[in-house]
Design a protein around this motif. Structure first.
Motif, PDB file in Angstrom:
ATOM      1  N   THR A   2       5.805  37.925  21.484  1.00  0.00           N
ATOM      2  CA  THR A   2       6.650  37.876  20.285  1.00  0.00           C
ATOM      3  C   THR A   2       7.574  36.657  20.352  1.00  0.00           C
ATOM      4  O   THR A   2       7.788  35.967  19.357  1.00  0.00           O
ATOM      5  N   VAL A   3       8.107  36.398  21.524  1.00  0.00           N
ATOM      6  CA  VAL A   3       8.992  35.240  21.706  1.00  0.00           C
ATOM      7  C   VAL A   3       8.197  33.940  21.564  1.00  0.00           C
ATOM      8  O   VAL A   3       8.606  33.015  20.844  1.00  0.00           O
ATOM      9  N   LEU A   4       7.061  33.880  22.201  1.00  0.00           N
ATOM     10  CA  LEU A   4       6.255  32.646  22.172  1.00  0.00           C
ATOM     11  C   LEU A   4       5.756  32.326  20.766  1.00  0.00           C
ATOM     12  O   LEU A   4       5.545  31.158  20.424  1.00  0.00           O
ATOM     13  N   ASP A   5       5.575  33.349  19.951  1.00  0.00           N
ATOM     14  CA  ASP A   5       5.125  33.123  18.571  1.00  0.00           C
ATOM     15  C   ASP A   5       6.156  32.362  17.745  1.00  0.00           C
ATOM     16  O   ASP A   5       5.841  31.870  16.663  1.00  0.00           O
ATOM     17  N   GLN A   6       7.384  32.259  18.220  1.00  0.00           N
ATOM     18  CA  GLN A   6       8.436  31.554  17.473  1.00  0.00           C
ATOM     19  C   GLN A   6       8.420  30.042  17.714  1.00  0.00           C
ATOM     20  O   GLN A   6       9.119  29.296  17.037  1.00  0.00           O
ATOM     21  N   ILE A   7       7.644  29.614  18.678  1.00  0.00           N
ATOM     22  CA  ILE A   7       7.639  28.186  19.022  1.00  0.00           C
ATOM     23  C   ILE A   7       7.024  27.368  17.895  1.00  0.00           C
ATOM     24  O   ILE A   7       6.001  27.751  17.322  1.00  0.00           O
ATOM     25  N   THR A   8       7.678  26.257  17.607  1.00  0.00           N
ATOM     26  CA  THR A   8       7.226  25.372  16.529  1.00  0.00           C
ATOM     27  C   THR A   8       6.733  24.056  17.143  1.00  0.00           C
ATOM     28  O   THR A   8       6.622  23.947  18.361  1.00  0.00           O
ATOM     29  N   GLU A   9       6.519  23.084  16.298  1.00  0.00           N
ATOM     30  CA  GLU A   9       6.129  21.754  16.797  1.00  0.00           C
ATOM     31  C   GLU A   9       7.301  20.791  16.698  1.00  0.00           C
ATOM     32  O   GLU A   9       7.111  19.584  16.709  1.00  0.00           O
ATOM     33  N   GLU A  10       8.503  21.320  16.577  1.00  0.00           N
ATOM     34  CA  GLU A  10       9.662  20.482  16.231  1.00  0.00           C
ATOM     35  C   GLU A  10       9.911  19.336  17.203  1.00  0.00           C
ATOM     36  O   GLU A  10      10.188  18.222  16.789  1.00  0.00           O
TER      37      GLU A  10
END
Ligand code: SF4
Length: 114
Positions: free
Chosen positions: A50-58
């Motif tokens: 769930t936490v890792l799903d928040q990672i973006t390409e920012e």
């Protein structure tokens, strides 16, 4: 507990705090990370993903810390991190580990990048 955040300024990056199996060292008197250790694989995987799903390409830079060493994350979580590195074009990854695992540093590097 906040498990996903950004670090601004120098070396801007996303940072995640993941849940790990009990720390192999576990005797640092100042440490409260280990209160977050778990022996429930399903719980660790569910929270971590769930936490890792928040990672973006920012930023293209990711820091992964956890309640022990990188080597004490479930294999399923390591695989998910590897997938995210590729999918989100992460070019720099910071991880942490106790010295106990120093002989495995190249092994984990190869796992993530090859
Ligand atoms: S090695 Fe790290 S996680 Fe383990 S007890 Fe020490 S500070 Fe805590």
């Amino acid at each position: 507990m906040e498990r996903y955040s950004h670090i601004k300024g120098k070396m801007q990056r996303e940072i995640v705090l993941l849940k790990a199996k009990p720390c192999a060292w576990s005797i640092c008197t100042f440490c409260d990370y280990i209160e977050d250790n778990s022996t429930c694989l399903e719980e660790m995987i569910a929270i971590n993903h769930t936490v890792l799903d928040q990672i973006t390409e920012e930023y293209g830079i990711l820091e992964v810390i956890d309640s022990a060493s990188i080597f004490e994350l479930p294999q399923e979580t390591l695989e998910r991190i590897k997938q995210i590195i590729q999918a989100k074009h992460i070019h720099t990854l910071f991880i942490e580990s106790h010295w106990l695992y120093y002989q495995h540093s190249q092994e984990i590097k190869k796992f993530f990048w090859y």
